[in-house]
Scaffold this motif. Structure first.
Motif, mmCIF file in Angstrom:
data_model
loop_
_atom_site.group_PDB
_atom_site.id
_atom_site.type_symbol
_atom_site.label_atom_id
_atom_site.label_comp_id
_atom_site.label_asym_id
_atom_site.label_seq_id
_atom_site.Cartn_x
_atom_site.Cartn_y
_atom_site.Cartn_z
ATOM 1 N N MET A 45 0.846 -1.193 0.000
ATOM 2 C CA MET A 45 0.000 0.000 0.000
ATOM 3 C C MET A 45 0.878 1.238 0.000
ATOM 4 O O MET A 45 1.852 1.296 0.756
ATOM 5 C CB MET A 45 -0.850 -0.009 1.273
ATOM 6 C CG MET A 45 -2.195 0.630 1.082
ATOM 7 S SD MET A 45 -3.131 0.636 2.592
ATOM 8 C CE MET A 45 -4.204 -0.745 2.329
ATOM 9 N N GLN A 66 -2.242 4.522 2.652
ATOM 10 C CA GLN A 66 -2.208 4.288 4.097
ATOM 11 C C GLN A 66 -2.936 5.385 4.847
ATOM 12 O O GLN A 66 -3.647 5.141 5.827
ATOM 13 C CB GLN A 66 -0.756 4.217 4.573
ATOM 14 C CG GLN A 66 -0.060 2.948 4.138
ATOM 15 C CD GLN A 66 1.382 2.911 4.586
ATOM 16 O OE1 GLN A 66 1.698 3.373 5.676
ATOM 17 N NE2 GLN A 66 2.243 2.370 3.752
ATOM 18 N N VAL A 68 -6.656 4.905 4.347
ATOM 19 C CA VAL A 68 -7.131 3.738 5.084
ATOM 20 C C VAL A 68 -7.318 4.064 6.564
ATOM 21 O O VAL A 68 -8.300 3.669 7.190
ATOM 22 C CB VAL A 68 -6.142 2.573 4.886
ATOM 23 C CG1 VAL A 68 -5.928 1.774 6.143
ATOM 24 C CG2 VAL A 68 -6.630 1.655 3.801
ATOM 25 N N GLU A 69 -6.361 4.828 7.131
ATOM 26 C CA GLU A 69 -6.473 5.154 8.550
ATOM 27 C C GLU A 69 -7.709 6.019 8.809
ATOM 28 O O GLU A 69 -8.474 5.771 9.732
ATOM 29 C CB GLU A 69 -5.208 5.890 9.017
ATOM 30 C CG GLU A 69 -5.279 6.261 10.486
ATOM 31 C CD GLU A 69 -3.918 6.626 11.065
ATOM 32 O OE1 GLU A 69 -2.917 6.552 10.344
ATOM 33 O OE2 GLU A 69 -3.883 6.968 12.255
#
Lengths: 167, 89
Positions: B1, B6, B9-10
């Motif tokens: 990723m 990232q 996604v967080e």
């Protein structure tokens, strides 16, 4: 967030933390419930009233217990534990509480009830003070939650009196 | 990723879980059903897991630009200098 394991761990940890907050909110919401329980206890009969070999008084009663505890149930209630205690004062103890009967009420449907039984637990005094004794019958309850704080309260019913002599 | 993925996604994970939690509590309280709260939240956690944990392609739309091989050869790695040893008196 660079690997599968890292992301899975972060998500699970955060999910459990949020779950803890949700349970705290659910428990807090119990403070806003409107509770109006009612109860009545009648002593139908004094079955017998003896002095034990060791000197303690014992009495056996037939009780008629009527109660409506349905308003105690909230969305966060697992069960309600109810018990009836005889409370009286002696020269030795300022408060004696003797539990006579208890029940676990798992659902709201069972919370409105009428029961006629003799005392489930023995009514034994510390001594021989029961002749002519005035006492209260108190219905206590503990509302056990699915999560969070447990609430306990009671209804005190007074005006009961034991006979002046053994029978 | 990649880095951008990232970050997305967080944020997605946090938003999805918080919203699941809020919706679960509100619906559970309104319908007086603890079970509803738990089921809605469990569904929300599963959804968040499916969206954010696997390495989906759309998290790799901004890949890192590694240095080209020909450029790397023009700038050799620095040499390690031999360390002096100090003897104890």
């Amino acid at each position: 967030m660079h690997s599968f394991g890292y992301r899975a761990n972060a998500l699970l940890t955060f999910a459990v933390t949020i779950l803890a907050f949700m349970c705290a909110i659910a428990s807090f919401s119990d403070n806003f419930s409107n509770q109006t329980p009612s109860a009545q206890i009648q002593i139908l009969n004094i079955n017998w009233f003896q002095k034990q070999p060791h000197g303690n008084d014992e009495v056996s009663l037939t009780l008629n217990i009527t109660a409506d505890l349905q308003s105690l149930f909230t969305w966060n209630t697992k069960q309600v534990f109810a018990f009836v205690a005889a409370e009286y004062k002696t020269s030795k103890n300022s408060l004696n509480q003797v539990s006579l009967w208890d029940a676990i009420i798992p659902e709201i449907e069972h919370a409105k009830f009428w029961i006629q039984i003799s005392n489930k637990y023995r009514f034994i005094d510390q001594g021989h003070n029961l002749r002519g004794k005035d006492f209260n019958l108190t219905l206590h309850w503990h509302v056990m939650p699915k999560t969070g704080k447990m609430f306990a309260d009671k209804i005190v019913m007074s005006g009961y009196r034991l006979p002046d002599a053994y029978r | 990723m990649d880095w951008q993925g990232q970050k997305v996604v967080e944020q997605l994970m946090q938003i999805l879980l918080v919203i699941s939690g809020v919706v679960a509590v509100v619906v559970g309280y309104a319908t007086e059903s603890f079970r509803a709260m738990m089921l809605i939240y469990a569904g929300g956690v599963v959804l968040a897991t499916l969206v954010t944990v696997p390495n989906w392609p759309f998290y790799n739309h901004h890949p890192l630009k590694w240095l080209d091989q020909s450029e790397a050869e023009k700038h050799p790695k620095p040499q390690v200098v031999a360390k002096k040893r100090f003897s104890k008196k």
